[in-house]
Design a protein around this motif. Structure first.
Motif, PDB file in Angstrom:
ATOM      1  N   TRP A 185      32.622  14.621 -23.120  1.00 20.15           N
ATOM      2  CA  TRP A 185      31.681  15.212 -22.340  1.00 20.15           C
ATOM      3  C   TRP A 185      30.361  14.429 -22.797  1.00 20.15           C
ATOM      4  CZ3 TRP A 185      31.748  21.170 -22.065  1.00 20.15           C
ATOM      5  CH2 TRP A 185      30.643  21.692 -21.375  1.00 20.15           C
ATOM      6  N   VAL A 186      29.741  13.988 -21.791  1.00 18.82           N
ATOM      7  CA  VAL A 186      28.181  13.487 -21.926  1.00 18.82           C
ATOM      8  C   VAL A 186      27.395  14.216 -21.199  1.00 18.82           C
ATOM      9  CG1 VAL A 186      26.899  11.499 -21.325  1.00 18.82           C
ATOM     10  CG2 VAL A 186      29.543  11.320 -21.340  1.00 18.82           C
ATOM     11  N   SER A 187      26.201  14.755 -22.284  1.00 23.82           N
ATOM     12  CA  SER A 187      25.221  15.309 -21.818  1.00 23.82           C
ATOM     13  C   SER A 187      23.806  14.992 -22.063  1.00 23.82           C
ATOM     14  CB  SER A 187      25.205  16.907 -22.708  1.00 23.82           C
ATOM     15  OG  SER A 187      25.194  16.573 -24.044  1.00 23.82           O
ATOM     16  N   ILE A 188      23.869  13.516 -22.477  1.00 31.42           N
ATOM     17  CA  ILE A 188      22.722  12.868 -22.818  1.00 31.42           C
ATOM     18  C   ILE A 188      22.230  12.264 -21.489  1.00 31.42           C
ATOM     19  CG2 ILE A 188      21.564  11.139 -24.154  1.00 31.42           C
ATOM     20  CD1 ILE A 188      23.735  11.565 -26.174  1.00 31.42           C
ATOM     21  N   TRP A 246      39.573  20.920 -20.128  1.00 30.26           N
ATOM     22  CA  TRP A 246      39.693  20.183 -21.097  1.00 30.26           C
ATOM     23  C   TRP A 246      41.145  20.386 -22.305  1.00 30.26           C
ATOM     24  CZ3 TRP A 246      34.628  20.247 -24.291  1.00 30.26           C
ATOM     25  CH2 TRP A 246      34.552  19.195 -25.690  1.00 30.26           C
ATOM     26  N   ARG A 276      43.014  19.360 -29.627  1.00 32.81           N
ATOM     27  CA  ARG A 276      42.136  19.005 -28.537  1.00 32.81           C
ATOM     28  C   ARG A 276      40.617  18.328 -29.232  1.00 32.81           C
ATOM     29  NH1 ARG A 276      37.162  19.639 -27.740  1.00 32.81           N
ATOM     30  NH2 ARG A 276      37.381  21.130 -29.581  1.00 32.81           N
ATOM     31  N   ARG A 277      40.118  17.196 -28.644  1.00 35.49           N
ATOM     32  CA  ARG A 277      39.279  16.395 -29.130  1.00 35.49           C
ATOM     33  C   ARG A 277      38.164  16.132 -28.170  1.00 35.49           C
ATOM     34  NH1 ARG A 277      40.574  17.909 -33.274  1.00 35.49           N
ATOM     35  NH2 ARG A 277      38.806  19.106 -32.940  1.00 35.49           N
ATOM     36  N   ASP A 278      36.847  15.897 -28.422  1.00 34.22           N
ATOM     37  CA  ASP A 278      36.247  15.233 -27.540  1.00 34.22           C
ATOM     38  C   ASP A 278      35.984  13.676 -27.866  1.00 34.22           C
ATOM     39  OD1 ASP A 278      33.435  15.199 -25.993  1.00 34.22           O
ATOM     40  OD2 ASP A 278      32.911  13.911 -27.562  1.00 34.22           O
ATOM     41  N   PRO A 299      37.263  16.520 -35.499  1.00 32.89           N
ATOM     42  CA  PRO A 299      36.335  15.745 -34.545  1.00 32.89           C
ATOM     43  C   PRO A 299      35.950  14.391 -35.141  1.00 32.89           C
ATOM     44  CG  PRO A 299      35.722  18.191 -35.112  1.00 32.89           C
ATOM     45  CD  PRO A 299      36.913  17.729 -36.059  1.00 32.89           C
ATOM     46  N   TYR A 328      26.292   7.331 -32.933  1.00 32.95           N
ATOM     47  CA  TYR A 328      26.458   8.409 -32.073  1.00 32.95           C
ATOM     48  C   TYR A 328      26.442   7.768 -30.607  1.00 32.95           C
ATOM     49  CZ  TYR A 328      26.033  13.055 -29.870  1.00 32.95           C
ATOM     50  OH  TYR A 328      26.279  14.164 -29.015  1.00 32.95           O
ATOM     51  N   LYS A 343      29.234   7.210 -27.315  1.00 36.28           N
ATOM     52  CA  LYS A 343      29.429   7.659 -26.178  1.00 36.28           C
ATOM     53  C   LYS A 343      29.330   6.830 -24.814  1.00 36.28           C
ATOM     54  CE  LYS A 343      30.686  11.580 -24.996  1.00 36.28           C
ATOM     55  NZ  LYS A 343      31.595  12.189 -25.642  1.00 36.28           N
ATOM     56  N   LEU A 375      33.058  13.502 -35.137  1.00 35.91           N
ATOM     57  CA  LEU A 375      31.568  13.473 -35.696  1.00 35.91           C
ATOM     58  C   LEU A 375      31.825  13.795 -37.314  1.00 35.91           C
ATOM     59  CD1 LEU A 375      29.293  14.871 -33.090  1.00 35.91           C
ATOM     60  CD2 LEU A 375      29.451  12.506 -33.516  1.00 35.91           C
ATOM     61  N   ARG A 383      36.078   9.455 -27.397  1.00 35.57           N
ATOM     62  CA  ARG A 383      34.902   8.590 -27.064  1.00 35.57           C
ATOM     63  C   ARG A 383      35.483   7.094 -26.701  1.00 35.57           C
ATOM     64  NH1 ARG A 383      33.184  12.345 -30.368  1.00 35.57           N
ATOM     65  NH2 ARG A 383      31.155  13.229 -30.096  1.00 35.57           N
TER      66      ARG A 383
HETATM   67  C1  LIG Z   1      28.061  21.403 -24.258  1.00 36.55           C
HETATM   68  C2  LIG Z   1      28.748  20.141 -24.849  1.00 36.55           C
HETATM   69  C3  LIG Z   1      27.733  18.741 -24.712  1.00 36.55           C
HETATM   70  C4  LIG Z   1      28.324  17.868 -25.341  1.00 36.55           C
HETATM   71  N1  LIG Z   1      27.564  16.666 -25.098  1.00 36.55           N
HETATM   72  C5  LIG Z   1      28.045  15.608 -25.934  1.00 36.55           C
HETATM   73  C6  LIG Z   1      27.267  14.340 -25.813  1.00 36.55           C
HETATM   74  O1  LIG Z   1      26.433  14.163 -25.049  1.00 36.55           O
HETATM   75  N2  LIG Z   1      27.610  13.146 -26.563  1.00 36.55           N
HETATM   76  C7  LIG Z   1      28.878  13.364 -27.449  1.00 36.55           C
HETATM   77  O2  LIG Z   1      29.017  12.415 -28.196  1.00 36.55           O
HETATM   78  N3  LIG Z   1      29.459  14.519 -27.509  1.00 36.55           N
HETATM   79  C8  LIG Z   1      29.183  15.567 -26.826  1.00 36.55           C
HETATM   80  N4  LIG Z   1      29.928  16.529 -26.759  1.00 36.55           N
HETATM   81  C9  LIG Z   1      30.957  16.607 -27.785  1.00 36.55           C
HETATM   82  C10 LIG Z   1      30.680  17.307 -29.031  1.00 36.55           C
HETATM   83  O3  LIG Z   1      30.133  16.282 -29.859  1.00 36.55           O
HETATM   84  C11 LIG Z   1      32.143  17.708 -29.847  1.00 36.55           C
HETATM   85  O4  LIG Z   1      32.747  18.764 -29.055  1.00 36.55           O
HETATM   86  C12 LIG Z   1      32.053  18.028 -31.343  1.00 36.55           C
HETATM   87  O5  LIG Z   1      31.533  16.885 -31.912  1.00 36.55           O
HETATM   88  C13 LIG Z   1      33.213  18.772 -31.796  1.00 36.55           C
HETATM   89  O6  LIG Z   1      34.340  17.487 -31.676  1.00 36.55           O
HETATM   90  P1  LIG Z   1      35.770  18.074 -30.843  1.00 36.55           P
HETATM   91  O7  LIG Z   1      35.300  18.325 -29.527  1.00 36.55           O
HETATM   92  O8  LIG Z   1      36.454  16.776 -30.817  1.00 36.55           O
HETATM   93  O9  LIG Z   1      36.218  19.145 -31.641  1.00 36.55           O
HETATM   94  C14 LIG Z   1      29.448  17.907 -26.261  1.00 36.55           C
HETATM   95  C15 LIG Z   1      30.109  19.026 -26.124  1.00 36.55           C
HETATM   96  C16 LIG Z   1      29.966  20.181 -25.737  1.00 36.55           C
HETATM   97  C17 LIG Z   1      30.736  21.333 -25.828  1.00 36.55           C
END
Ligand SMILES: Cc1cc2nc3c(=O)[nH]c(=O)nc-3n(C[C@H](O)[C@H](O)[C@H](O)COP(=O)(O)O)c2cc1C
Length: 212
Positions: free
Chosen positions: A155-158, A143, A21-23, A192, A93, A97, A194, A25
């Motif tokens: 996930w975008v939180s910016i 997710w 599972r990945r975040d 990840p 970074y 996003k 990052l 982009r």
């Molecule tokens: C609450 C939350 C907010 C996040 N907000 C952002 C964000 O604004 N920008 C971003 O690039 N990633 C965001 N992420 C993703 C994290 O960067 C990512 O989960 C982390 O680097 C680990 O990578 P993985 O999810 O692939 O394991 C967010 C994750 C979480 C849980």
């Protein structure tokens, strides 16, 4: 109802799911079939919630005007976040996003109803934030089940939360939690992004366990 009795093979696959599972982009632009998206949203709503309050609210953002409003919000919030940081990492970074916001075929904003009638207040007296935590569990449920179908989530939180609520015309009691980009990832990875980019790295889990 009988015990589901999950098999060893299932447990291995589940472990693989946690690993992969990945975040995400970078997305392909082809849409996820509607019935699959709806299945994922149904599954998300199986998450646990304080007092069975089910405080999650998923807003499917389809209107180009509202998407543009969120994108502008991101551009402003990102400029603020980067203010005073001049490292390459910060720029990288941020731009990553942005790609997700432009490419992902589906956008889902997640809010928490912070004062739900449902659940009759059970469990919230001393910790009202438990509604928020419940809604976050629904996001993680979404997710993981998306990842199980090869579908990615970014996930975008910016974002400025008040402006996001206003762009999406939601109820005043709803707290903005997340803006999710959803679609098929351009690539799959077991680490990840990052970490792969050298931004940050994960730690051995044991370092986070504390005994008293
Ligand atoms: C609450 C939350 C907010 C996040 N907000 C952002 C964000 O604004 N920008 C971003 O690039 N990633 C965001 N992420 C993703 C994290 O960067 C990512 O989960 C982390 O680097 C680990 O990578 P993985 O999810 O692939 O394991 C967010 C994750 C979480 C849980």
């Amino acid at each position: 109802m009988s015990d589901p009795n999950f098999s060893a093979a299932f447990r291995q696959d589940l472990d693989k799911l946690f690993e992969w599972r990945r975040d995400v982009r970078h997305f392909r632009t082809d849409p996820v079939p509607e019935h699959i998206l709806e299945d994922l949203l149904h599954t998300a709503c199986r998450a646990p919630s304080v007092g069975l309050s089910e405080p999650w609210r998923f807003v499917r953002v389809e209107s180009p005007q509202r998407r543009a409003g969120i994108r502008n919000n991101f551009a402003r919030s990102n400029a603020l976040a980067l203010d005073g940081r001049n490292g390459d990492d910060a720029q990288r970074y941020a731009s990553l996003k942005l790609a997700g916001l432009d490419e992902a075929p589906h956008h889902i904003a997640v809010f928490c109803d912070t004062n739900p009638v449902q659940g009759r207040g059970l469990g919230r007296a001393t910790m009202p934030e438990t509604t928020t935590w419940s809604a976050v569990m629904a996001i993680y449920t979404f997710w993981l089940s998306a990842a199980a179908q090869g579908i990615g989530l970014g996930w975008v939180s910016i974002l400025d939360p008040d402006d996001a609520a206003s762009v999406l015309s939601v109820e005043p009691d709803w707290q903005f939690l997340a803006y999710l980009c959803v679609g098929y990832p351009k690539q799959h990875a077991s680490t990840p992004e990052l970490e792969r980019q050298g931004w940050e790295q994960r730690n051995p889990a044991r370092r986070r366990w504390i005994y008293r």
